[in-house]
Design an enzyme around this catalytic site. Structure first.
Site, PDB file in Angstrom:
ATOM      1  N   GLY A  14       0.877  -1.271   0.273  1.00 36.88           N
ATOM      2  CA  GLY A  14      -0.089   0.130  -0.011  1.00 36.88           C
ATOM      3  C   GLY A  14       0.862   1.091   0.070  1.00 36.88           C
ATOM      4  O   GLY A  14       0.479   2.311   0.207  1.00 36.88           O
ATOM      5  N   THR A  15       1.844   1.266  -0.759  1.00 37.05           N
ATOM      6  CA  THR A  15       2.338   1.940  -0.702  1.00 37.05           C
ATOM      7  C   THR A  15       2.017   3.054  -1.564  1.00 37.05           C
ATOM      8  O   THR A  15       2.213   5.197  -0.847  1.00 37.05           O
ATOM      9  CB  THR A  15       4.484   2.182  -0.461  1.00 37.05           C
ATOM     10  OG1 THR A  15       3.841   2.001  -2.306  1.00 37.05           O
ATOM     11  CG2 THR A  15       4.652   0.922   0.754  1.00 37.05           C
ATOM     12  N   ASN A  16       0.814   3.086  -2.362  1.00 34.86           N
ATOM     13  CA  ASN A  16       0.997   3.837  -3.663  1.00 34.86           C
ATOM     14  C   ASN A  16      -0.390   4.254  -2.434  1.00 34.86           C
ATOM     15  O   ASN A  16      -0.723   5.903  -2.869  1.00 34.86           O
ATOM     16  CB  ASN A  16       0.568   3.358  -4.796  1.00 34.86           C
ATOM     17  CG  ASN A  16       1.422   3.859  -5.618  1.00 34.86           C
ATOM     18  OD1 ASN A  16       2.477   4.808  -6.204  1.00 34.86           O
ATOM     19  ND2 ASN A  16       2.226   2.488  -5.660  1.00 34.86           N
ATOM     20  N   MET A  92      -3.215  -6.698  -7.603  1.00 34.40           N
ATOM     21  CA  MET A  92      -3.405  -8.032  -8.847  1.00 34.40           C
ATOM     22  C   MET A  92      -4.264  -8.692  -9.546  1.00 34.40           C
ATOM     23  O   MET A  92      -3.881 -10.192  -9.267  1.00 34.40           O
ATOM     24  CB  MET A  92      -2.121  -8.474  -7.467  1.00 34.40           C
ATOM     25  CG  MET A  92      -1.189  -7.945  -7.180  1.00 34.40           C
ATOM     26  SD  MET A  92      -0.470  -7.109  -8.664  1.00 34.40           S
ATOM     27  CE  MET A  92       0.318  -8.314  -9.632  1.00 34.40           C
ATOM     28  N   LEU A  95      -9.816  -7.445 -13.619  1.00 39.99           N
ATOM     29  CA  LEU A  95     -11.232  -6.241 -13.485  1.00 39.99           C
ATOM     30  C   LEU A  95     -11.877  -7.018 -14.354  1.00 39.99           C
ATOM     31  O   LEU A  95     -11.403  -7.569 -15.702  1.00 39.99           O
ATOM     32  CB  LEU A  95     -11.353  -4.700 -13.755  1.00 39.99           C
ATOM     33  CG  LEU A  95     -10.508  -4.221 -12.663  1.00 39.99           C
ATOM     34  CD1 LEU A  95     -10.136  -2.776 -13.532  1.00 39.99           C
ATOM     35  CD2 LEU A  95     -11.028  -4.366 -10.863  1.00 39.99           C
ATOM     36  N   ASN A 109      -5.333   3.261 -13.420  1.00 38.61           N
ATOM     37  CA  ASN A 109      -4.181   1.862 -13.079  1.00 38.61           C
ATOM     38  C   ASN A 109      -2.962   3.012 -13.021  1.00 38.61           C
ATOM     39  O   ASN A 109      -2.812   2.903 -13.924  1.00 38.61           O
ATOM     40  CB  ASN A 109      -4.430   0.417 -13.603  1.00 38.61           C
ATOM     41  CG  ASN A 109      -3.223  -0.255 -13.373  1.00 38.61           C
ATOM     42  OD1 ASN A 109      -2.919  -1.007 -12.232  1.00 38.61           O
ATOM     43  ND2 ASN A 109      -3.125  -1.895 -13.732  1.00 38.61           N
ATOM     44  N   HIS A 111       1.309   1.267 -13.390  1.00 41.12           N
ATOM     45  CA  HIS A 111       2.537   0.282 -13.607  1.00 41.12           C
ATOM     46  C   HIS A 111       3.403   0.998 -14.169  1.00 41.12           C
ATOM     47  O   HIS A 111       3.507   2.075 -14.450  1.00 41.12           O
ATOM     48  CB  HIS A 111       1.573  -0.629 -15.787  1.00 41.12           C
ATOM     49  CG  HIS A 111       1.778  -1.562 -15.890  1.00 41.12           C
ATOM     50  ND1 HIS A 111       2.285  -2.914 -15.280  1.00 41.12           N
ATOM     51  CD2 HIS A 111       3.525  -1.687 -16.477  1.00 41.12           C
ATOM     52  CE1 HIS A 111       2.574  -3.985 -16.021  1.00 41.12           C
ATOM     53  NE2 HIS A 111       3.312  -2.935 -17.142  1.00 41.12           N
TER      54      HIS A 111
END
Length: 203
Positions: A14-16, A92, A95, A109, A111
């Site tokens: 969860g760093t983002n 990960m 969808l 998203n 990437h």
């Protein structure tokens, strides 16, 4: 301006998510994270959400035995929380149309490569092993084609001579943590549009 209400999907540390939380607190990012949903119950991102007072739900492998039902449950959670947009942040799971139809052109998203190069779950390593001299980060709209939706923003990262894979990963993550909040600000300010030919324009 009313803040943009977003749900965040994650699977790991969860760093983002933390970068978005920090940007809201420190930089006035006009975003309200109304729900965090993890595909794994042991994801540390859940702890980050709870520490910030954000409602969080942790799913597990059994839930994803039926991907359509899993996405239907996620959509229900997000709608109940009032989410207008969805930000995938190290999520990960692929969808399904259930999610994409519920939030058309409103699922972002992140990437860790310059799409369309190096798609998939091991993009940093794949780019490193390919010996490229420049890789980077892409923010794009998610669609049914994995890592192939309309590109919103890209930022390059140079692969310096002698750089280790760990050093490249750290450089990529640093760029992610700056680029994702910037894109969310553009979206919140109504500056992002998708042309009929499915290219993204920033006003």
């Amino acid at each position: 301006m009313e803040p943009l209400k977003i749900g965040v999907l994650l699977s790991g540390s969860g760093t983002n998510l933390q970068a978005i939380i920090d940007a809201v607190r420190d930089d006035g990012l006009p975003v309200d994270i109304v729900k965090v949903i993890s595909s794994r119950p042991d994801a540390y991102g859940i702890e980050r959400a709870r520490a910030a007072g954000i409602p969080a739900v942790a799913l597990n492998r059994d839930v994803y035995a039926d991907p359509l039902a899993a996405d239907a449950r996620i959509v229900e959670e997000l709608r109940a929380a009032g989410a207008e947009y969805v930000a995938m942040a190290g999520y990960m799971r692929k969808l399904t149309p259930v999610m994409l139809d519920a939030f058309p052109d409103r699922v972002l998203n992140l990437h860790p490569a310059l799409l369309p190069s190096f798609k998939g779950a091991h993009a940093i390593r794949d780019a490193y092993e390919a010996g490229v001299k420049v890789t980077g980060v892409t923010v794009h709209f998610a669609n049914e084609d994995y890592d192939k939706g309309p590109i919103v923003a890209q930022e390059p990262v140079r692969v310096e001579e002698g750089m280790s894979l760990d050093e490249l990963e750290a450089a990529i993550h640093a760029v992610e943590h700056a680029l994702y909040p910037r894109v969310l600000r553009w979206v919140a300010e109504g500056r992002v549009t998708i042309a009929p030919e499915r290219t993204v324009h920033i006003a």
